[in-house]
Write an enzyme that holds these catalytic residues in place. Structure first.
Site, PDB file in Angstrom:
ATOM      1  N   THR A   1      25.953   7.556   3.669  1.00  0.00           N
ATOM      2  CA  THR A   1      26.408   8.363   4.806  1.00  0.00           C
ATOM      3  C   THR A   1      25.468   8.227   6.003  1.00  0.00           C
ATOM      4  O   THR A   1      25.871   8.513   7.123  1.00  0.00           O
ATOM      5  CB  THR A   1      26.469   9.848   4.402  1.00  0.00           C
ATOM      6  OG1 THR A   1      25.259  10.160   3.693  1.00  0.00           O
ATOM      7  CG2 THR A   1      27.659  10.123   3.501  1.00  0.00           C
ATOM      8  N   ASP A   2      24.215   7.795   5.756  1.00  0.00           N
ATOM      9  CA  ASP A   2      23.235   7.816   6.865  1.00  0.00           C
ATOM     10  C   ASP A   2      23.639   6.891   8.007  1.00  0.00           C
ATOM     11  O   ASP A   2      23.671   7.298   9.166  1.00  0.00           O
ATOM     12  CB  ASP A   2      21.795   7.559   6.373  1.00  0.00           C
ATOM     13  CG  ASP A   2      21.580   6.254   5.630  1.00  0.00           C
ATOM     14  OD1 ASP A   2      22.571   5.540   5.342  1.00  0.00           O
ATOM     15  OD2 ASP A   2      20.402   5.945   5.327  1.00  0.00           O
TER      16      ASP A   2
ATOM     17  N   SER B   1      13.777   0.894  -8.172  1.00  0.00           N
ATOM     18  CA  SER B   1      14.556   1.792  -9.038  1.00  0.00           C
ATOM     19  C   SER B   1      15.465   2.712  -8.251  1.00  0.00           C
ATOM     20  O   SER B   1      16.010   3.669  -8.807  1.00  0.00           O
ATOM     21  CB  SER B   1      13.611   2.643  -9.896  1.00  0.00           C
ATOM     22  OG  SER B   1      12.897   1.816 -10.774  1.00  0.00           O
ATOM     23  N   GLY B   2      15.596   2.460  -6.946  1.00  0.00           N
ATOM     24  CA  GLY B   2      16.443   3.325  -6.129  1.00  0.00           C
ATOM     25  C   GLY B   2      15.751   4.615  -5.722  1.00  0.00           C
ATOM     26  O   GLY B   2      16.395   5.559  -5.274  1.00  0.00           O
ATOM     27  N   LEU B   3      14.427   4.681  -5.882  1.00  0.00           N
ATOM     28  CA  LEU B   3      13.672   5.882  -5.520  1.00  0.00           C
ATOM     29  C   LEU B   3      12.860   5.661  -4.249  1.00  0.00           C
ATOM     30  O   LEU B   3      11.988   6.433  -3.909  1.00  0.00           O
ATOM     31  CB  LEU B   3      12.777   6.317  -6.688  1.00  0.00           C
ATOM     32  CG  LEU B   3      13.536   6.563  -7.990  1.00  0.00           C
ATOM     33  CD1 LEU B   3      12.582   6.973  -9.106  1.00  0.00           C
ATOM     34  CD2 LEU B   3      14.620   7.627  -7.818  1.00  0.00           C
TER      35      LEU B   3
ATOM     36  N   ASP C   1      15.862   7.270   3.792  1.00  0.00           N
ATOM     37  CA  ASP C   1      14.649   7.172   2.983  1.00  0.00           C
ATOM     38  C   ASP C   1      13.409   7.589   3.770  1.00  0.00           C
ATOM     39  O   ASP C   1      12.546   8.309   3.278  1.00  0.00           O
ATOM     40  CB  ASP C   1      14.475   5.737   2.477  1.00  0.00           C
ATOM     41  CG  ASP C   1      15.672   5.261   1.683  1.00  0.00           C
ATOM     42  OD1 ASP C   1      16.552   6.088   1.372  1.00  0.00           O
ATOM     43  OD2 ASP C   1      15.731   4.049   1.378  1.00  0.00           O
TER      44      ASP C   1
HETATM   45  P1  ADP Z   1      13.270   0.717  -3.722  1.00  0.00           P
HETATM   46  O1  ADP Z   1      12.950   1.113  -2.323  1.00  0.00           O
HETATM   47  O2  ADP Z   1      14.482   1.368  -4.260  1.00  0.00           O
HETATM   48  O3  ADP Z   1      12.113   0.874  -4.667  1.00  0.00           O
HETATM   49  P2  ADP Z   1      13.548  -1.845  -2.453  1.00  0.00           P
HETATM   50  O4  ADP Z   1      14.101  -3.155  -2.911  1.00  0.00           O
HETATM   51  O5  ADP Z   1      14.097  -1.221  -1.231  1.00  0.00           O
HETATM   52  O6  ADP Z   1      13.620  -0.840  -3.697  1.00  0.00           O
HETATM   53  O7  ADP Z   1      11.992  -2.000  -2.200  1.00  0.00           O
HETATM   54  C1  ADP Z   1      11.171  -2.566  -3.202  1.00  0.00           C
HETATM   55  C2  ADP Z   1      10.222  -3.577  -2.580  1.00  0.00           C
HETATM   56  O8  ADP Z   1       9.244  -2.898  -1.749  1.00  0.00           O
HETATM   57  C3  ADP Z   1       9.397  -4.316  -3.600  1.00  0.00           C
HETATM   58  O9  ADP Z   1      10.100  -5.448  -4.084  1.00  0.00           O
HETATM   59  C4  ADP Z   1       8.164  -4.715  -2.811  1.00  0.00           C
HETATM   60  O10 ADP Z   1       8.425  -5.860  -2.008  1.00  0.00           O
HETATM   61  C5  ADP Z   1       7.989  -3.531  -1.868  1.00  0.00           C
HETATM   62  N1  ADP Z   1       7.051  -2.520  -2.410  1.00  0.00           N
HETATM   63  C6  ADP Z   1       7.326  -1.237  -2.704  1.00  0.00           C
HETATM   64  N2  ADP Z   1       6.225  -0.585  -3.147  1.00  0.00           N
HETATM   65  C7  ADP Z   1       5.217  -1.482  -3.136  1.00  0.00           C
HETATM   66  C8  ADP Z   1       3.822  -1.442  -3.483  1.00  0.00           C
HETATM   67  N3  ADP Z   1       3.231  -0.317  -3.923  1.00  0.00           N
HETATM   68  N4  ADP Z   1       3.093  -2.572  -3.327  1.00  0.00           N
HETATM   69  C9  ADP Z   1       3.672  -3.706  -2.878  1.00  0.00           C
HETATM   70  N5  ADP Z   1       4.955  -3.808  -2.542  1.00  0.00           N
HETATM   71  C10 ADP Z   1       5.742  -2.725  -2.670  1.00  0.00           C
HETATM   72 MG    MG Z   2      14.200   0.737  -0.601  1.00  0.00          MG
END
Ligand code: ADP
Ligand code: MG
Length: 369
Positions: free
Chosen positions: A29-30, A119-121, A166
């Protein structure tokens, strides 16, 4: 350490924390300028930034304990396309900050996180918001400005066409509080979350597949539906406007967004009234809409949500952008205990990855440490 500024006089390092988020209701929705009702998680990302003593070589060197590669070096003049992988999220923040006219110092950055990645978080927004806070600790940027800069980093540097949910959730989160966000005005209204219900986040441990392309396709369908209805965005259409569209994909996509906006407002009222039964029913309806109309769930996610619904949760739905990720379930303490004990085996016996279940509470938003 000065607790109010996050500035450590001895080490000259600035440390910032930003949480991940889980959305109670209001998916996709955002970017349609509608409504969502997320909470900030009590899981987050911590970024420590130490500016170089001199101008150095004009780069930020980063290390993350959650990334495969050791360190990444980002030139302060970096531009989209130059850095890919996890470093792109930080490079995007540097680029978007400078693009908005803010100075960024050279230095070294270290990252640690308790948000599960992918994980979608929203580990991505947790990372962006913590990086931005650490880099701008002494400036007067508002939460809304930071959210927009983080979104630009993710949209235009990383290349993920996500909305503002987010980042706003991570920046505006408060303990024991959900946030009703209106994405047209960007107004964030706190709604208390008492402890009478337990919130479970059930990570499917199944990777997002082709999520970026599917996400962009959903966005395009919504824009096409708005154009067919003669409105600038689906927010400007009334709840039943989808009925005026011909049978087909666009109509179902619009029906999800328009009914989801109504469900978010009803859910926010139910939360205020502590009516968990009504809130749960809205969560279940949201899941059905994401499964049948928006088509962003997977068989694994559907099984997890349906199992939680059938085994005593007030309600359960996929949370986050979709195509994998997590399910959020609202439960009594007793049914939460039962689900934690029984659900992983039920899901893995059906041939899916064994889910991981976490009990979460709304935690504080991004801040300097
Ligand atoms: P979500 O936001 O649901 O966890 P995304 O695919 O949007 O999934 O984002 C995940 C990506 O963000 C990872 O693949 C990595 O590239 C980056 N990322 C997230 N947290 C970290 C972290 N602590 N260190 C390095 N990269 C990170
Ligand atoms: Mg993300």
């Amino acid at each position: 350490m000065n607790a109010t500024t996050g500035h450590d006089a001895d080490a000259c390092a600035t440390t910032a924390y930003a949480p991940g988020r889980v959305n109670l209701i209001g998916e996709h929705t955002d970017y349609n300028l509608g409504y969502a009702l997320p909470i900030a998680l009590d899981l987050g990302t911590t970024v420590s930034f130490r500016p170089a003593d001199d101008a150095g070589d004009g780069s930020v060197i980063i290390a993350s304990s959650d990334a495969e590669s050791d360190t990444v070096s980002i030139d302060l003049g970096t531009r989209p396309g130059e850095i890919s992988g996890w470093g792109a999220y930080i490079a995007g923040c540097v680029w978007a900050l400078r693009n908005a006219g803010h100075e960024v110092a050279a230095g070294r950055m270290t990252i640690t996180s308790t948000v599960p990645v992918g994980s979608g978080l929203s580990s991505s927004a947790a990372l962006e918001c913590a990086v931005l806070l650490a880099l701008t600790a002494h400036s007067e940027l508002s939460g809304h400005e930071l959210a927009r800069i983080a979104q630009r980093a993710e949209n235009d540097y990383v290349g993920a066409p996500t909305g503002l949910l987010d980042q706003l959730a991570s920046l505006f989160g408060r303990a024991d509080t959900a946030m009703l966000i209106d994405f047209r005005s960007l107004e964030v209204t706190g709604v208390p979350v008492d402890e009478s219900a337990t919130i479970l986040v059930i990570d499917s441990n199944s990777p997002h597949r082709h999520a970026a392309g599917e996400y962009a396709a959903r966005r395009a369908s919504c824009e096409a539906a708005a154009a067919s209805l003669g409105v600038a965005s689906l927010r400007d259409a009334d709840e039943d406007a989808w009925r005026r569209l011909p049978e087909g994909t666009e109509r179902r996509r619009a029906r999800h967004i328009l009914t989801e906006n109504a469900r978010v407002l009803a859910a926010s009222a139910a939360l205020r009234e502590r009516d968990e039964t009504a809130l749960g029913a809205l969560m279940n309806a949201s899941h059905e809409s994401m499964r049948d109309d928006f088509e962003i769930t997977t068989p694994t996610i559907d099984l997890i949500a349906e199992t939680a619904q059938l085994r005593g949760a007030y309600g359960a739905r996929m949370t986050g952008g979709g195509f994998g990720g997590s399910v959020i379930a609202l439960c009594t303490a007793d049914s939460a205990e039962r689900l934690i004990a029984e659900l992983p085996d039920i899901v893995s016996a059906a041939g899916h990855p064994t889910p991981t279940i976490r009990v979460v509470r709304p935690g504080p938003g991004a801040h300097l440490l």
